[in-house]
Design a protein around this motif. Structure first.
Motif, PDB file in Angstrom:
ATOM      1  N   ALA A  28       0.872  -1.174   0.000  1.00 63.18           N
ATOM      2  CA  ALA A  28       0.000   0.000   0.000  1.00 63.18           C
ATOM      3  C   ALA A  28       0.908   1.221   0.000  1.00 63.18           C
ATOM      4  CB  ALA A  28      -0.903   0.014   1.213  1.00 63.18           C
ATOM      5  N   ALA A  29       0.636   2.161  -0.872  1.00 57.65           N
ATOM      6  CA  ALA A  29       1.466   3.359  -0.965  1.00 57.65           C
ATOM      7  C   ALA A  29       0.595   4.564  -1.264  1.00 57.65           C
ATOM      8  CB  ALA A  29       2.514   3.193  -2.060  1.00 57.65           C
ATOM      9  N   LYS A  30       1.095   5.718  -0.877  1.00 52.10           N
ATOM     10  CA  LYS A  30       0.384   6.959  -1.161  1.00 52.10           C
ATOM     11  C   LYS A  30       0.997   7.588  -2.404  1.00 52.10           C
ATOM     12  CE  LYS A  30      -1.292  11.101   1.109  1.00 52.10           C
ATOM     13  NZ  LYS A  30      -1.290  11.850   2.371  1.00 52.10           N
ATOM     14  N   ALA A  31       0.163   7.798  -3.404  1.00 46.43           N
ATOM     15  CA  ALA A  31       0.619   8.452  -4.629  1.00 46.43           C
ATOM     16  C   ALA A  31       0.876   9.926  -4.352  1.00 46.43           C
ATOM     17  CB  ALA A  31      -0.429   8.294  -5.729  1.00 46.43           C
ATOM     18  N   VAL A  32       1.681  10.554  -5.177  1.00 43.74           N
ATOM     19  CA  VAL A  32       2.007  11.962  -5.005  1.00 43.74           C
ATOM     20  C   VAL A  32       0.746  12.823  -5.006  1.00 43.74           C
ATOM     21  CG1 VAL A  32       3.241  13.900  -6.073  1.00 43.74           C
ATOM     22  CG2 VAL A  32       4.316  11.657  -5.962  1.00 43.74           C
ATOM     23  N   ASP A  33      -0.285  12.396  -5.742  1.00 45.58           N
ATOM     24  CA  ASP A  33      -1.533  13.169  -5.799  1.00 45.58           C
ATOM     25  C   ASP A  33      -2.455  12.907  -4.607  1.00 45.58           C
ATOM     26  OD1 ASP A  33      -2.684  10.700  -6.312  1.00 45.58           O
ATOM     27  OD2 ASP A  33      -3.267  11.166  -8.366  1.00 45.58           O
ATOM     28  N   GLY A  34      -2.012  12.078  -3.649  1.00 43.88           N
ATOM     29  CA  GLY A  34      -2.770  11.845  -2.427  1.00 43.88           C
ATOM     30  C   GLY A  34      -3.576  10.558  -2.394  1.00 43.88           C
ATOM     31  N   ARG A  35      -3.736   9.895  -3.527  1.00 42.68           N
ATOM     32  CA  ARG A  35      -4.484   8.635  -3.551  1.00 42.68           C
ATOM     33  C   ARG A  35      -3.684   7.516  -2.888  1.00 42.68           C
ATOM     34  NH1 ARG A  35      -5.991   7.876  -9.744  1.00 42.68           N
ATOM     35  NH2 ARG A  35      -4.112   9.125 -10.004  1.00 42.68           N
ATOM     36  N   ILE A  36      -4.387   6.629  -2.221  1.00 43.05           N
ATOM     37  CA  ILE A  36      -3.769   5.427  -1.672  1.00 43.05           C
ATOM     38  C   ILE A  36      -3.962   4.321  -2.699  1.00 43.05           C
ATOM     39  CG2 ILE A  36      -3.765   3.733   0.188  1.00 43.05           C
ATOM     40  CD1 ILE A  36      -2.910   6.513   1.090  1.00 43.05           C
ATOM     41  N   ILE A  37      -2.864   3.667  -3.078  1.00 46.76           N
ATOM     42  CA  ILE A  37      -2.968   2.577  -4.049  1.00 46.76           C
ATOM     43  C   ILE A  37      -2.403   1.296  -3.450  1.00 46.76           C
ATOM     44  CG2 ILE A  37      -2.873   4.132  -6.027  1.00 46.76           C
ATOM     45  CD1 ILE A  37       0.019   3.122  -6.455  1.00 46.76           C
ATOM     46  N   HIS A  38      -2.911   0.195  -3.924  1.00 49.05           N
ATOM     47  CA  HIS A  38      -2.450  -1.132  -3.514  1.00 49.05           C
ATOM     48  C   HIS A  38      -1.989  -1.848  -4.779  1.00 49.05           C
ATOM     49  CE1 HIS A  38      -4.312  -0.863   0.516  1.00 49.05           C
ATOM     50  NE2 HIS A  38      -5.115  -0.025  -0.124  1.00 49.05           N
ATOM     51  N   PHE A  39      -0.829  -2.485  -4.687  1.00 51.16           N
ATOM     52  CA  PHE A  39      -0.324  -3.215  -5.845  1.00 51.16           C
ATOM     53  C   PHE A  39       0.471  -4.431  -5.374  1.00 51.16           C
ATOM     54  CE2 PHE A  39       2.577   0.270  -4.891  1.00 51.16           C
ATOM     55  CZ  PHE A  39       3.809  -0.360  -4.832  1.00 51.16           C
ATOM     56  N   PRO A  40       0.624  -5.429  -6.246  1.00 53.99           N
ATOM     57  CA  PRO A  40       1.357  -6.645  -5.877  1.00 53.99           C
ATOM     58  C   PRO A  40       2.821  -6.338  -5.564  1.00 53.99           C
ATOM     59  CG  PRO A  40       0.175  -6.944  -7.948  1.00 53.99           C
ATOM     60  CD  PRO A  40       0.092  -5.490  -7.601  1.00 53.99           C
ATOM     61  N   ALA A  41       3.307  -6.880  -4.470  1.00 48.54           N
ATOM     62  CA  ALA A  41       4.683  -6.636  -4.053  1.00 48.54           C
ATOM     63  C   ALA A  41       5.693  -7.140  -5.081  1.00 48.54           C
ATOM     64  CB  ALA A  41       4.935  -7.284  -2.699  1.00 48.54           C
ATOM     65  N   ASN A  42       5.336  -8.135  -5.847  1.00 44.22           N
ATOM     66  CA  ASN A  42       6.291  -8.714  -6.796  1.00 44.22           C
ATOM     67  C   ASN A  42       6.716  -7.740  -7.893  1.00 44.22           C
ATOM     68  OD1 ASN A  42       3.891  -8.808  -8.225  1.00 44.22           O
ATOM     69  ND2 ASN A  42       4.281 -10.817  -9.090  1.00 44.22           N
ATOM     70  N   ILE A  43       5.961  -6.661  -8.120  1.00 41.71           N
ATOM     71  CA  ILE A  43       6.376  -5.714  -9.151  1.00 41.71           C
ATOM     72  C   ILE A  43       7.603  -4.907  -8.727  1.00 41.71           C
ATOM     73  CG2 ILE A  43       4.042  -5.549 -10.060  1.00 41.71           C
ATOM     74  CD1 ILE A  43       3.963  -2.671  -9.039  1.00 41.71           C
ATOM     75  N   LEU A  44       7.962  -4.974  -7.448  1.00 40.37           N
ATOM     76  CA  LEU A  44       9.123  -4.234  -6.968  1.00 40.37           C
ATOM     77  C   LEU A  44      10.446  -4.941  -7.266  1.00 40.37           C
ATOM     78  CD1 LEU A  44       7.795  -3.065  -3.490  1.00 40.37           C
ATOM     79  CD2 LEU A  44       7.893  -1.753  -5.621  1.00 40.37           C
ATOM     80  N   ARG A  45      10.384  -6.177  -7.708  1.00 37.85           N
ATOM     81  CA  ARG A  45      11.616  -6.957  -7.938  1.00 37.85           C
ATOM     82  C   ARG A  45      12.650  -6.216  -8.769  1.00 37.85           C
ATOM     83  NH1 ARG A  45       9.404 -13.014  -9.231  1.00 37.85           N
ATOM     84  NH2 ARG A  45       8.827 -13.513  -7.097  1.00 37.85           N
TER      85      ARG A  45
END
Length: 75
Positions: A28-45
């Motif tokens: 879970a991360a906060k986008a620069v525009d203020g939205r909270i987004i959730h994405f699969p951890a595997n994309i960080l590889r």
């Protein structure tokens, strides 16, 4: 039409172990525009460094909100 979001990530290496050990599968991360987004951890590889994942990243999603790419914008 692709959606591009910028997020600032500060994830130390020890926290990434939770993903590699199978305890966590979503970030879970906060986008620069203020939205909270959730994405699969595997994309960080592709952006993990020895100390973890730090910096501003651009995440690109397609019109169906399917992940397309991640790239480092700044450290």
């Amino acid at each position: 039409m692709y959606q591009r979001l910028h997020v600032v990530l500060k994830i130390p290496a020890y926290q990434l172990l939770y993903y590699y050990e199978g305890e966590v599968d979503t970030v879970a991360a906060k986008a620069v525009d203020g939205r909270i987004i959730h994405f699969p951890a595997n994309i960080l590889r592709s952006v993990v460094r020895n100390n973890g994942v730090y910096g501003t990243f651009e995440l690109v999603f397609d019109e169906h909100n399917k992940f397309v790419s991640i790239s480092r914008v700044s450290d």
